[in-house]
Scaffold this motif. Structure first.
Motif, PDB file in Angstrom:
ATOM      1  N   VAL A   1     -53.586  47.343  77.181  1.00 32.87           N
ATOM      2  CA  VAL A   1     -52.318  47.966  77.536  1.00 32.87           C
ATOM      3  C   VAL A   1     -52.215  49.343  76.890  1.00 32.87           C
ATOM      4  CG1 VAL A   1     -49.799  47.805  77.305  1.00 32.87           C
ATOM      5  CG2 VAL A   1     -51.148  45.772  77.874  1.00 32.87           C
ATOM      6  N   PHE A   2     -52.599  49.434  75.621  1.00 29.76           N
ATOM      7  CA  PHE A   2     -52.513  50.712  74.919  1.00 29.76           C
ATOM      8  C   PHE A   2     -53.474  51.734  75.490  1.00 29.76           C
ATOM      9  CE2 PHE A   2     -50.416  48.032  71.875  1.00 29.76           C
ATOM     10  CZ  PHE A   2     -49.388  48.853  71.434  1.00 29.76           C
ATOM     11  N   GLN A   3     -54.628  51.288  75.969  1.00 28.83           N
ATOM     12  CA  GLN A   3     -55.595  52.212  76.539  1.00 28.83           C
ATOM     13  C   GLN A   3     -55.150  52.720  77.897  1.00 28.83           C
ATOM     14  OE1 GLN A   3     -59.345  50.168  76.617  1.00 28.83           O
ATOM     15  NE2 GLN A   3     -59.264  49.706  74.436  1.00 28.83           N
ATOM     16  N   LEU A   4     -54.498  51.881  78.689  1.00 28.29           N
ATOM     17  CA  LEU A   4     -54.125  52.248  80.049  1.00 28.29           C
ATOM     18  C   LEU A   4     -52.758  52.903  80.158  1.00 28.29           C
ATOM     19  CD1 LEU A   4     -55.409  49.097  81.962  1.00 28.29           C
ATOM     20  CD2 LEU A   4     -56.505  51.336  81.775  1.00 28.29           C
ATOM     21  N   LEU A   5     -51.822  52.499  79.334  1.00 24.34           N
ATOM     22  CA  LEU A   5     -50.452  52.998  79.422  1.00 24.34           C
ATOM     23  C   LEU A   5     -50.199  53.985  78.282  1.00 24.34           C
ATOM     24  CD1 LEU A   5     -48.777  49.589  80.219  1.00 24.34           C
ATOM     25  CD2 LEU A   5     -49.338  51.394  81.834  1.00 24.34           C
ATOM     26  N   LEU A   6     -50.324  55.257  78.611  1.00 27.68           N
ATOM     27  CA  LEU A   6     -50.258  56.305  77.591  1.00 27.68           C
ATOM     28  C   LEU A   6     -48.927  56.357  76.855  1.00 27.68           C
ATOM     29  CD1 LEU A   6     -52.029  59.154  79.575  1.00 27.68           C
ATOM     30  CD2 LEU A   6     -53.025  57.522  77.970  1.00 27.68           C
ATOM     31  N   VAL A   7     -47.848  55.919  77.502  1.00 28.37           N
ATOM     32  CA  VAL A   7     -46.526  55.998  76.890  1.00 28.37           C
ATOM     33  C   VAL A   7     -46.469  55.239  75.565  1.00 28.37           C
ATOM     34  CG1 VAL A   7     -45.532  53.990  78.075  1.00 28.37           C
ATOM     35  CG2 VAL A   7     -44.046  55.881  77.392  1.00 28.37           C
ATOM     36  N   PHE A   8     -47.318  54.230  75.409  1.00 31.79           N
ATOM     37  CA  PHE A   8     -47.267  53.425  74.194  1.00 31.79           C
ATOM     38  C   PHE A   8     -48.036  54.041  73.032  1.00 31.79           C
ATOM     39  CE2 PHE A   8     -46.362  50.288  77.529  1.00 31.79           C
ATOM     40  CZ  PHE A   8     -45.081  49.982  77.112  1.00 31.79           C
ATOM     41  N   GLY A   9     -48.537  55.249  73.215  1.00 32.07           N
ATOM     42  CA  GLY A   9     -49.189  55.955  72.123  1.00 32.07           C
ATOM     43  C   GLY A   9     -48.207  56.653  71.214  1.00 32.07           C
ATOM     44  N   GLN A  10     -46.929  56.562  71.513  1.00 35.19           N
ATOM     45  CA  GLN A  10     -45.921  57.241  70.694  1.00 35.19           C
ATOM     46  C   GLN A  10     -45.159  56.258  69.814  1.00 35.19           C
ATOM     47  OE1 GLN A  10     -42.585  58.782  73.120  1.00 35.19           O
ATOM     48  NE2 GLN A  10     -43.615  57.808  74.859  1.00 35.19           N
ATOM     49  N   CYS A  11     -44.525  56.787  68.804  1.00 32.57           N
ATOM     50  CA  CYS A  11     -43.743  55.971  67.883  1.00 32.57           C
ATOM     51  C   CYS A  11     -42.270  56.325  68.001  1.00 32.57           C
ATOM     52  CB  CYS A  11     -44.189  56.208  66.440  1.00 32.57           C
ATOM     53  SG  CYS A  11     -45.812  55.530  66.085  1.00 32.57           S
ATOM     54  N   LEU A  12     -41.427  55.377  67.637  1.00 37.46           N
ATOM     55  CA  LEU A  12     -39.986  55.603  67.636  1.00 37.46           C
ATOM     56  C   LEU A  12     -39.577  56.195  66.303  1.00 37.46           C
ATOM     57  CD1 LEU A  12     -38.829  52.213  69.154  1.00 37.46           C
ATOM     58  CD2 LEU A  12     -39.039  54.398  70.320  1.00 37.46           C
ATOM     59  N   PHE A  13     -39.087  57.390  66.342  1.00 35.46           N
ATOM     60  CA  PHE A  13     -38.595  58.064  65.141  1.00 35.46           C
ATOM     61  C   PHE A  13     -39.626  58.041  64.012  1.00 35.46           C
ATOM     62  CE2 PHE A  13     -35.040  55.928  67.320  1.00 35.46           C
ATOM     63  CZ  PHE A  13     -34.430  57.055  67.855  1.00 35.46           C
ATOM     64  N   CYS A  14     -40.902  58.084  64.378  1.00 37.49           N
ATOM     65  CA  CYS A  14     -42.022  58.092  63.430  1.00 37.49           C
ATOM     66  C   CYS A  14     -42.046  56.866  62.530  1.00 37.49           C
ATOM     67  CB  CYS A  14     -41.999  59.362  62.577  1.00 37.49           C
ATOM     68  SG  CYS A  14     -42.169  60.861  63.548  1.00 37.49           S
ATOM     69  N   LYS A  15     -41.491  55.754  62.996  1.00 41.37           N
ATOM     70  CA  LYS A  15     -41.423  54.560  62.153  1.00 41.37           C
ATOM     71  C   LYS A  15     -42.088  53.334  62.768  1.00 41.37           C
ATOM     72  CE  LYS A  15     -37.178  55.955  59.874  1.00 41.37           C
ATOM     73  NZ  LYS A  15     -35.803  55.650  59.590  1.00 41.37           N
ATOM     74  N   ALA A  16     -41.989  53.164  64.064  1.00 40.88           N
ATOM     75  CA  ALA A  16     -42.486  51.928  64.682  1.00 40.88           C
ATOM     76  C   ALA A  16     -43.045  52.227  66.065  1.00 40.88           C
ATOM     77  CB  ALA A  16     -41.341  50.924  64.784  1.00 40.88           C
ATOM     78  N   PRO A  17     -43.987  51.408  66.523  1.00 39.12           N
ATOM     79  CA  PRO A  17     -44.519  51.591  67.878  1.00 39.12           C
ATOM     80  C   PRO A  17     -43.424  51.380  68.928  1.00 39.12           C
ATOM     81  CG  PRO A  17     -45.835  50.004  66.635  1.00 39.12           C
ATOM     82  CD  PRO A  17     -44.619  50.311  65.819  1.00 39.12           C
ATOM     83  N   LEU A  18     -43.583  52.045  70.052  1.00 36.84           N
ATOM     84  CA  LEU A  18     -42.641  51.912  71.155  1.00 36.84           C
ATOM     85  C   LEU A  18     -42.705  50.503  71.734  1.00 36.84           C
ATOM     86  CD1 LEU A  18     -40.703  53.236  73.242  1.00 36.84           C
ATOM     87  CD2 LEU A  18     -42.748  53.769  74.584  1.00 36.84           C
ATOM     88  N   VAL A  19     -41.546  49.920  71.987  1.00 39.98           N
ATOM     89  CA  VAL A  19     -41.419  48.634  72.667  1.00 39.98           C
ATOM     90  C   VAL A  19     -40.592  48.887  73.915  1.00 39.98           C
ATOM     91  CG1 VAL A  19     -40.503  46.288  72.508  1.00 39.98           C
ATOM     92  CG2 VAL A  19     -41.508  47.374  70.491  1.00 39.98           C
ATOM     93  N   TYR A  20     -41.037  48.366  75.057  1.00 38.08           N
ATOM     94  CA  TYR A  20     -40.360  48.631  76.330  1.00 38.08           C
ATOM     95  C   TYR A  20     -40.160  47.317  77.075  1.00 38.08           C
ATOM     96  CZ  TYR A  20     -39.346  50.861  80.793  1.00 38.08           C
ATOM     97  OH  TYR A  20     -38.747  51.279  81.952  1.00 38.08           O
ATOM     98  N   PHE A  21     -38.898  46.953  77.323  1.00 34.91           N
ATOM     99  CA  PHE A  21     -38.591  45.685  77.978  1.00 34.91           C
ATOM    100  C   PHE A  21     -37.985  45.837  79.367  1.00 34.91           C
ATOM    101  CE2 PHE A  21     -38.290  44.231  73.479  1.00 34.91           C
ATOM    102  CZ  PHE A  21     -39.278  43.271  73.545  1.00 34.91           C
ATOM    103  N   ASP A  22     -37.859  47.038  79.894  1.00 32.59           N
ATOM    104  CA  ASP A  22     -37.111  47.251  81.128  1.00 32.59           C
ATOM    105  C   ASP A  22     -38.011  47.358  82.355  1.00 32.59           C
ATOM    106  OD1 ASP A  22     -34.760  47.439  82.515  1.00 32.59           O
ATOM    107  OD2 ASP A  22     -34.484  49.570  82.153  1.00 32.59           O
ATOM    108  N   ASN A  23     -39.079  46.554  82.423  1.00 29.86           N
ATOM    109  CA  ASN A  23     -40.001  46.619  83.552  1.00 29.86           C
ATOM    110  C   ASN A  23     -39.344  46.240  84.870  1.00 29.86           C
ATOM    111  OD1 ASN A  23     -42.406  47.483  82.255  1.00 29.86           O
ATOM    112  ND2 ASN A  23     -42.519  45.478  81.305  1.00 29.86           N
ATOM    113  N   GLY A  24     -38.271  45.478  84.821  1.00 28.75           N
ATOM    114  CA  GLY A  24     -37.575  45.136  86.055  1.00 28.75           C
ATOM    115  C   GLY A  24     -36.994  46.366  86.724  1.00 28.75           C
ATOM    116  N   ALA A  25     -36.628  47.362  85.954  1.00 28.44           N
ATOM    117  CA  ALA A  25     -36.045  48.581  86.503  1.00 28.44           C
ATOM    118  C   ALA A  25     -37.098  49.648  86.769  1.00 28.44           C
ATOM    119  CB  ALA A  25     -34.976  49.131  85.544  1.00 28.44           C
ATOM    120  N   SER A  26     -38.047  49.789  85.863  1.00 31.11           N
ATOM    121  CA  SER A  26     -39.054  50.835  86.016  1.00 31.11           C
ATOM    122  C   SER A  26     -40.255  50.511  85.139  1.00 31.11           C
ATOM    123  CB  SER A  26     -38.456  52.187  85.604  1.00 31.11           C
ATOM    124  OG  SER A  26     -39.352  53.222  85.868  1.00 31.11           O
TER     125      SER A  26
END
Length: 188
Positions: A36-61
């Motif tokens: 997932v991390f290799q294919l989905l570039l959006v997850f290469g970022q961190c939230l406020f430089c503290k934690a990896p991005l978590v995304y739960f809204d796949n139903g919408a986008s």
């Protein structure tokens, strides 16, 4: 296939984590999510430089792999035109690519004919199309439509509306705290 994993919407995307909701039974290699991390570039970022991005809204986008983003960019920059409605070069190119994609999906799904493959704007549009075409044609008073408690809102409302219009009954299969269907409780 990644987005085909039933648990994908519920994954906590932390590096080296195991797919906890499905206990490793999903389509990801060994239940791991490094892919997932290799294919989905959006997850290469961190939230406020503290934690990896978590995304739960796949139903919408849903997030898109880089290969999909690149293909969309190429399509818009080199071929952008209407499908099946133009009499010019770009429209011919787009129509040909559209029909090639339909053929690939037909083969992947083992459908008999290309016309059995219908492209829509997304899952919600697809569910509405089925509910308001199949539902109107085949659902009758006293029929039962079965959904589960884990369904996304857009997979419940169209069936509720069909039930109201046709006099059918909506049956809901309950789930437990692990997200597993409670079929025995439903049968009772």
């Amino acid at each position: 296939l990644i987005t085909g994993c039933i648990c994908f919407s519920f994954l906590l995307l932390l590096k080296d984590s195991v797919c906890v909701p499905c206990k490793g039974r999903c389509l990801l290699p060994n239940g791991r999510i490094e892919l997932v991390f290799q294919l989905l570039l959006v997850f290469g970022q961190c939230l406020f430089c503290k934690a990896p991005l978590v995304y739960f809204d796949n139903g919408a986008s849903s997030q898109k792999p880089k290969v999909v983003i690149d293909a969309i960019n190429k399509l818009h920059s080199e071929y952008n035109s209407n499908v099946h409605r133009g009499v010019h070069y770009l429209s011919d190119q787009m129509t040909e690519m559209h029909e090639e994609a339909r053929g690939k999906v037909k083969k992947f799904l083992n459908a008999c004919h290309n016309h059995e493959i219908i492209f829509t704007k997304g899952v919600t549009d697809s569910i509405n199309t089925v509910a308001f075409s199949f539902g109107e044609a085949y659902i009758k008073q006293g029929d039962e439509i079965i959904v589960s408690q884990m369904e996304y809102h857009s997979n419940i409302v169209p069936w509720q509306m069909v039930c109201e219009r046709k006099g059918a009954k909506l049956q809901v299969i309950p789930i437990n705290n692990d997200g597993e269907l409670l079929l025995e409780e439903y049968k009772n």
